[in-house]
Design a protein around this motif. Sequence first.
Motif, PDB file in Angstrom:
ATOM      1  N   SER A  46       0.841  -1.201   0.000  1.00  0.00           N
ATOM      2  CA  SER A  46       0.000   0.000   0.000  1.00  0.00           C
ATOM      3  C   SER A  46       0.876   1.251   0.000  1.00  0.00           C
ATOM      4  N   PRO A  47       0.307   2.404  -0.355  1.00  0.00           N
ATOM      5  CA  PRO A  47       1.087   3.650  -0.293  1.00  0.00           C
ATOM      6  C   PRO A  47       1.646   3.872   1.103  1.00  0.00           C
ATOM      7  N   GLN A  48       2.880   4.371   1.171  1.00  0.00           N
ATOM      8  CA  GLN A  48       3.536   4.602   2.454  1.00  0.00           C
ATOM      9  C   GLN A  48       2.969   5.818   3.162  1.00  0.00           C
ATOM     10  N   THR A  49       2.887   5.724   4.477  1.00  0.00           N
ATOM     11  CA  THR A  49       2.568   6.903   5.283  1.00  0.00           C
ATOM     12  C   THR A  49       3.843   7.720   5.475  1.00  0.00           C
ATOM     13  N   PHE A  50       3.675   8.958   5.891  1.00  0.00           N
ATOM     14  CA  PHE A  50       4.831   9.808   6.168  1.00  0.00           C
ATOM     15  C   PHE A  50       5.691   9.192   7.268  1.00  0.00           C
ATOM     16  N   PHE A  51       5.039   8.672   8.315  1.00  0.00           N
ATOM     17  CA  PHE A  51       5.769   8.024   9.413  1.00  0.00           C
ATOM     18  C   PHE A  51       6.637   6.887   8.887  1.00  0.00           C
ATOM     19  N   HIS A  52       6.060   6.031   8.062  1.00  0.00           N
ATOM     20  CA  HIS A  52       6.770   4.884   7.511  1.00  0.00           C
ATOM     21  C   HIS A  52       7.998   5.345   6.726  1.00  0.00           C
ATOM     22  N   SER A  53       7.814   6.318   5.869  1.00  0.00           N
ATOM     23  CA  SER A  53       8.920   6.820   5.053  1.00  0.00           C
ATOM     24  C   SER A  53      10.024   7.424   5.910  1.00  0.00           C
ATOM     25  N   ARG A  54       9.629   8.185   6.924  1.00  0.00           N
ATOM     26  CA  ARG A  54      10.607   8.834   7.805  1.00  0.00           C
ATOM     27  C   ARG A  54      11.416   7.791   8.582  1.00  0.00           C
ATOM     28  N   VAL A  55      10.755   6.748   9.075  1.00  0.00           N
ATOM     29  CA  VAL A  55      11.444   5.700   9.834  1.00  0.00           C
ATOM     30  C   VAL A  55      12.436   4.954   8.943  1.00  0.00           C
ATOM     31  N   VAL A  56      11.999   4.584   7.741  1.00  0.00           N
ATOM     32  CA  VAL A  56      12.886   3.852   6.828  1.00  0.00           C
ATOM     33  C   VAL A  56      14.126   4.688   6.508  1.00  0.00           C
TER      34      VAL A  56
END
Length: 199
Positions: A46-56
């Motif tokens: 699914s499309p990434q959330t901002f949180f997910h992108s920031r953590v990665v």
Amino acid sequence: MSVDPQASTSSWPIPPKGGWTADDLDRLPNLPPHTELIDGSLVFVSPQTFFHSRVVSFFEWQLQSVAPSDLEVVREFTIDIDRQNRPEPDVVVAREDVVDPDQTRFPAEAVVLAIEVVSEESVSRDRETKPLKYARAKIAHYWRVENEKGRAVVHAFELEPTTGAYTSVGIFRERMKLDVPFPVDLDLTQIKTRRDRDE
């Protein structure tokens, strides 16, 4: 005069008998980016959330800065576990000697650490399915990152060699300090928006 409706041709790939294989991920046309193979089935992310992108991004860059020179840190790269399983952790740490510029996956035996950032649609995969597969593939370290009211919480696991299962080595909220698979001392409070940092 009536016209029979024509059946629309599905654009979805139809799995062969026995399911897809790890090699199929490299051959199937028009797959969405970051498609995984779990138990012979294609899993679309699914499309990434901002949180997910920031953590990665945080773990990719932080680990690159502290990992020994014989290890590579890569985001969103698949692991060859077996014929029917080719998951894609959010961040992978692998031995540098197996890295080839043209490869599309790492052999499981070269992977030192797999990190998954839990999203709403990946909860059961990241908490249950993938850890079992990573442990079976003898990947020594697994970190699962959860979103706790906008803050990152890291659940760190190490493979227990006698049982072949993961055992918890800690739950980290503000600071993550570990000696394995290599020494890390991470400030998890830095995983935030710029606005949060300025406050």
